[in-house]
Design a protein around this motif. Structure first.
Motif, mmCIF file in Angstrom:
data_model
loop_
_atom_site.group_PDB
_atom_site.id
_atom_site.type_symbol
_atom_site.label_atom_id
_atom_site.label_comp_id
_atom_site.label_asym_id
_atom_site.label_seq_id
_atom_site.Cartn_x
_atom_site.Cartn_y
_atom_site.Cartn_z
ATOM 1 N N ALA A 22 0.837 -1.203 0.000
ATOM 2 C CA ALA A 22 0.000 0.000 0.000
ATOM 3 C C ALA A 22 0.871 1.251 0.000
ATOM 4 O O ALA A 22 1.888 1.310 0.687
ATOM 5 N N GLN A 141 9.721 -4.907 6.960
ATOM 6 C CA GLN A 141 10.240 -3.862 6.066
ATOM 7 C C GLN A 141 11.588 -3.388 6.579
ATOM 8 O O GLN A 141 11.683 -2.773 7.643
ATOM 9 N N GLY A 174 13.678 -2.662 -0.310
ATOM 10 C CA GLY A 174 14.851 -2.785 -1.176
ATOM 11 C C GLY A 174 14.721 -3.805 -2.285
ATOM 12 O O GLY A 174 15.695 -4.079 -2.984
ATOM 13 N N THR A 196 8.165 0.842 -3.880
ATOM 14 C CA THR A 196 8.789 1.747 -4.844
ATOM 15 C C THR A 196 8.758 1.199 -6.278
ATOM 16 O O THR A 196 8.478 1.934 -7.225
HETATM 17 C C1 LIG Z 1 5.063 6.840 -1.697
HETATM 18 C C2 LIG Z 1 4.921 5.823 -0.602
HETATM 19 C C3 LIG Z 1 3.750 5.834 0.184
HETATM 20 C C4 LIG Z 1 3.571 4.869 1.180
HETATM 21 N N1 LIG Z 1 2.389 4.861 1.884
HETATM 22 C C5 LIG Z 1 2.141 3.828 2.732
HETATM 23 C C6 LIG Z 1 0.847 3.702 3.340
HETATM 24 O O1 LIG Z 1 -0.077 4.486 3.094
HETATM 25 N N2 LIG Z 1 0.645 2.669 4.211
HETATM 26 C C7 LIG Z 1 1.648 1.754 4.474
HETATM 27 O O2 LIG Z 1 1.419 0.835 5.286
HETATM 28 N N3 LIG Z 1 2.877 1.857 3.912
HETATM 29 C C8 LIG Z 1 3.125 2.848 3.041
HETATM 30 N N4 LIG Z 1 4.357 2.917 2.416
HETATM 31 C C9 LIG Z 1 5.356 1.830 2.612
HETATM 32 C C10 LIG Z 1 5.177 0.745 1.517
HETATM 33 O O3 LIG Z 1 3.918 0.143 1.638
HETATM 34 C C11 LIG Z 1 6.231 -0.376 1.570
HETATM 35 O O4 LIG Z 1 6.197 -1.027 2.804
HETATM 36 C C12 LIG Z 1 7.641 0.084 1.223
HETATM 37 O O5 LIG Z 1 7.601 0.942 0.111
HETATM 38 C C13 LIG Z 1 8.527 -1.118 0.931
HETATM 39 O O6 LIG Z 1 9.834 -0.746 0.611
HETATM 40 P P1 LIG Z 1 10.357 -0.493 -0.918
HETATM 41 O O7 LIG Z 1 9.891 0.864 -1.256
HETATM 42 O O8 LIG Z 1 11.852 -0.605 -0.822
HETATM 43 O O9 LIG Z 1 9.756 -1.543 -1.801
HETATM 44 C C14 LIG Z 1 4.580 3.889 1.434
HETATM 45 C C15 LIG Z 1 5.757 3.910 0.651
HETATM 46 C C16 LIG Z 1 5.923 4.839 -0.363
HETATM 47 C C17 LIG Z 1 7.185 4.787 -1.212
#
Ligand SMILES: Cc1cc2nc3c(=O)[nH]c(=O)nc-3n(C[C@H](O)[C@H](O)[C@H](O)COP(=O)(O)O)c2cc1C
Length: 366
Positions: A22, A141, A174, A196
């Motif tokens: 999400a 995470q 990552g 991401t």
């Molecule tokens: C733009 C953005 C918005 C996010 N918003 C939420 C959110 O609303 N709720 C949530 O549980 N995690 C949120 N996250 C965390 C992501 O769900 C996820 O756990 C994280 O991006 C994983 O790492 P990665 O970016 O390296 O794949 C957000 C991450 C990003 C980059």
């Protein structure tokens, strides 16, 4: 591809052990539809939607995919958290995800309805607590992940949590490649989750001006943690706004937070009574978290500026460090297929090497 059939694919009913997480203003119905069609499992982000919008997005996904095998993400401090709980149950969704979790009675309601609880944690103590509260699976995470994030890298947190809990563990933070999926599966995870990488997809609703910033960044160190947005560790791409916010005085930051709070109240229709109740509850239970609570609406409002309004210098750009390793947008289907194919090749290679007589294996290792 039997090693790509895991507890994740079995329990969540998807083809591949790949989850789209999400992301507020980003993980909308279209992104979840793209992920589902590509064989992954998607979470709809409800923390930035009101109840009517959430309902409409859920119905859009069901109509387009004919499936309820997707998840809903929300936070218990949202004013409409109870509606999110009800909707996940009413629509018979496969799973919910959250950070700070619902109470035991709510978790029990999910269990009775067959909705799987998959919280995201950034530290081993939170993983243990989540399991104690009834989590069916855990997403870890690592600190390199985007948005709110802990301080422990995936390479340390994943094995720690795998050793400590008796529920399936999904690895996040990552990941963007099949090499990553293969290594997570080899470590014992049941799959990977990515934010991401899916933000940087063709189905992402993120405006082109903002996506350009994500594509342009090549140094993972420019995707750094700040506490300035809401007092919590928040990983994002450095930009003019965040540099200004970090330099602002206490009063300056308070004014920005109050402006965000007002704008969020207007948008969500949040009642003054709910605002006051939240503040009083924090004052009673956790007075040291008061400034954090006032700053909490900075996150959705500043995120909206870049993710909806297309103003990357006036808002924040939450991102995992992995954005620096991604140089092109692709469809969700292509992202998932390439990851799965590469993971399959890596795992097949390992398997082949293990079958070779000693000596030959090390010579062919690359
Ligand atoms: C733009 C953005 C918005 C996010 N918003 C939420 C959110 O609303 N709720 C949530 O549980 N995690 C949120 N996250 C965390 C992501 O769900 C996820 O756990 C994280 O991006 C994983 O790492 P990665 O970016 O390296 O794949 C957000 C991450 C990003 C980059």
């Amino acid at each position: 591809m039997s090693w790509l059939e895991t507890e994740l694919t079995r329990r969540l009913g998807c083809r591949y052990p790949v989850v789209q997480t999400a992301m507020g203003w980003v993980a909308d119905a279209n992104l979840v539809i793209g992920t589902t069609r590509g064989g992954g499992f998607g979470f709809l982000a409800a923390a930035t939607l009101n109840t009517a919008q959430t309902r409409s997005e859920i119905e859009k996904i069901i109509a387009a995919t004919g499936s309820r095998n997707f998840g809903l993400n929300f936070h218990m401090f949202q004013e409409n958290a109870a509606d999110c709980v009800d909707m996940a149950i009413e629509y018979g969704l496969k799973a919910v995800s959250y950070g700070r979790g619902p109470d035991a009675a709510t978790v029990q309601r999910f269990k009775d309805a067959g909705v799987l609880c998959i919280p995201t944690v950034g530290a081993i103590k939170h993983a243990l607590k989540a399991v104690q509260m009834g989590a069916d699976m855990i997403t870890i995470q690592g600190g390199e992940g985007g948005g709110h994030t802990g301080g422990v890298p995936s390479s340390i947190l994943l094995p720690q949590v795998l050793d400590a809990v008796n529920v399936p563990v999904i690895a996040a933070g990552g990941f963007s490649t099949g090499r990553g999926l293969a290594s997570a599966l080899a470590a014992g995870a049941c799959g990977i989750a990515m934010g991401t990488r899916f933000l940087m997809s063709q189905e992402s609703p993120t405006p082109a001006q903002t996506l350009e910033r994500y594509l342009k960044v090549t140094d993972p160190q420019q995707i750094r943690v700040t506490l300035a947005v809401d007092g919590m560790r928040h990983r994002m791409i450095e930009n003019a706004f965040i540099n200004r916010l970090e330099k602002a005085s206490g009063l300056g930051r308070l004014l920005i937070a109050l402006r965000s709070a007002w704008s969020w109240k207007q948008q969500t229709g949040m009642s003054s009574a709910h605002m006051l109740r939240t503040l009083l509850q924090v004052l009673k239970e956790e007075p040291e978290a008061l400034s954090q609570t006032i700053m909490a609406s900075n996150q959705p409002v500043l995120l909206q500026k870049s993710m909806q309004d297309g103003l990357p210098d006036e808002g924040i750009l939450p991102s995992g460090q992995v954005a620096a390793a991604i140089d092109a947008l692709a469809s969700c289907e292509t992202i998932i297929r390439e990851i799965v194919e590469q993971a399959d090749a890596r795992l097949a290679d390992l398997y082949q090497r293990s079958a070779q007589p000693r000596g030959q294996a090390s010579r062919s290792a690359s």
